[in-house]
Design a protein around this motif. Structure first.
Motif, PDB file in Angstrom:
ATOM      1  N   GLU A  21       0.813  -1.212   0.000  1.00 30.19           N
ATOM      2  CA  GLU A  21       0.000   0.000   0.000  1.00 30.19           C
ATOM      3  C   GLU A  21       0.848   1.264   0.000  1.00 30.19           C
ATOM      4  OE1 GLU A  21      -0.238  -2.428   2.078  1.00 30.19           O
ATOM      5  OE2 GLU A  21      -2.224  -3.332   1.841  1.00 30.19           O
ATOM      6  N   TYR A  41       3.143   2.162  -2.028  1.00 32.95           N
ATOM      7  CA  TYR A  41       3.500   2.640  -3.366  1.00 32.95           C
ATOM      8  C   TYR A  41       4.997   2.841  -3.516  1.00 32.95           C
ATOM      9  CZ  TYR A  41      -1.483   3.362  -3.759  1.00 32.95           C
ATOM     10  OH  TYR A  41      -2.838   3.172  -3.758  1.00 32.95           O
ATOM     11  N   GLN A  79       6.984   5.635  -5.401  1.00 36.87           N
ATOM     12  CA  GLN A  79       6.098   6.309  -6.348  1.00 36.87           C
ATOM     13  C   GLN A  79       5.122   7.208  -5.616  1.00 36.87           C
ATOM     14  OE1 GLN A  79       6.851   5.902  -9.623  1.00 36.87           O
ATOM     15  NE2 GLN A  79       8.505   4.727  -8.657  1.00 36.87           N
ATOM     16  N   PRO A 135       1.798   8.390  -4.459  1.00 40.36           N
ATOM     17  CA  PRO A 135       0.472   7.778  -4.337  1.00 40.36           C
ATOM     18  C   PRO A 135      -0.570   8.605  -5.092  1.00 40.36           C
ATOM     19  CG  PRO A 135       1.527   8.049  -2.189  1.00 40.36           C
ATOM     20  CD  PRO A 135       2.336   8.827  -3.170  1.00 40.36           C
ATOM     21  N   PHE A 167       3.683   6.346   3.250  1.00 39.21           N
ATOM     22  CA  PHE A 167       4.045   6.640   1.868  1.00 39.21           C
ATOM     23  C   PHE A 167       5.460   7.199   1.801  1.00 39.21           C
ATOM     24  CE2 PHE A 167      -0.574   7.370   2.362  1.00 39.21           C
ATOM     25  CZ  PHE A 167      -1.027   6.320   1.565  1.00 39.21           C
ATOM     26  N   PHE A 200      -4.740  -2.071  -7.694  1.00 38.17           N
ATOM     27  CA  PHE A 200      -4.137  -1.053  -6.879  1.00 38.17           C
ATOM     28  C   PHE A 200      -4.798  -1.071  -5.512  1.00 38.17           C
ATOM     29  CE2 PHE A 200      -7.981   1.186  -7.478  1.00 38.17           C
ATOM     30  CZ  PHE A 200      -8.307   1.051  -8.820  1.00 38.17           C
TER      31      PHE A 200
END
Length: 261
Positions: free
Chosen positions: A7, A9, A12, A14, A47, A254
């Motif tokens: 989750e 990412y 990258q 999000p 993240f 995703f």
DNA sequence: ACGTGTTTAGCATTAT
DNA sequence: ATAATGCTAAACACGT
């Protein structure tokens, strides 16, 4: 140190807007409200992309908090000192996102002037209430200003009211707060301080014996009162909420947050 | 000095 | 094409 998950990412970016990220953070907290620093932490924990260029995105995030009516700045309780206020979501803003998906916002949430004014008035009253409590705690007589405004907190509970179709689950904080019916009318500092606690003597005893079953000394009256009004606020905040849980959903394509499935 | 919060501005992207 | 929404920069106020 949260372990990296799908989750997150990776590095990258999000696919969530800052509004969505902030809503996630707020909604993932037990009380549905967080100080700014905790919002930052929620995002950087999950993240990794946001562990860099912090000045840039944090400025953007603060901009969003202030600019968007969907975020409500709630004054800290006097017994929870710390930096900054708490941020929560306006209950009427929950349908901001299409069917609960945080990937796309359906519409901008904007309060009308009247709603905004009454909300601000109530929050200002809470802030004044806090100041009055702190003045009491410090033993100083309340200022004329705090007596005029903060001395009387009148929960209107109108600015957020909306018929709730389903039974609302009790806020997680309910357990922490003194049980009992919500105050029905405006309550003053005196009203809050006087009746509730049994204070056999002004200061029980300077000696140490604490009740064995009670790890902490009984909170002073002002603290109980603070908890009561905070409960009042939380109740009005959550009264009109949809079932309050953002859940992690992991699809094969995703991962994204949705509002209650 | 720094974290927090507010506000304006300009540009990019997306929706209608 | 236009409006709505999103992102970034930046100036500034406030309190500790």
């Amino acid at each position: 140190m949260p372990r990296p998950t799908r989750e997150s990412y990776g590095d990258q970016k999000p696919p969530f807007s800052y509004i969505a990220l902030t809503a996630m953070a707020i909604w993932s907290s037990p009380e549905r409200m967080l100080p700014l620093s905790e919002i930052y932490r929620f995002i950087t924990d999950r993240f990794p992309y946001y562990r860099r260029n912090t000045q840039r995105w944090q400025n953007s995030l603060r901009h969003n908090l202030s600019f968007n009516d969907c975020f409500v700045k709630v004054p800290r309780r006097p017994d929870r000192p710390g930096k900054g206020a708490y941020w929560t979501l306006h209950p009427q803003a929950f349908d901001m996102f299409e069917n609960g998906s945080l990937l796309r916002r359906r519409k901008r949430f904007k309060l009308h002037k009247g709603e905004k004014d009454s909300l601000n008035a109530e929050l200002a009253a809470l802030a004044s209430f806090n100041r009055a409590f702190l003045a009491r705690q410090a033993g100083a007589p309340p200022s004329a200003q705090s007596l005029a405004n903060g001395g009387l907190y009148t929960p209107t509970s109108t600015f957020m009211s909306r018929p709730s179709p389903e039974p609302v689950e009790a806020p997680d904080t309910a357990a922490l707060l003194p049980a009992g019916p919500r105050p029905r009318r405006a309550f003053t500092i005196d009203a809050l301080l006087e009746p509730e606690p049994r204070r056999s003597s002004p200061s029980p005893s300077p000696s140490l014996p604490l009740q064995p079953h009670c790890p902490l000394p009984l909170p002073p009256p002002y603290l109980l009162a603070a908890q009561r009004y905070h409960a009042e606020l939380l109740a009005s905040l959550q009264q009109s909420c949809l079932p309050p849980l953002w859940t992690w959903r992991d699809t094969s394509q995703f991962s994204h947050y949705t509002l209650n499935s």
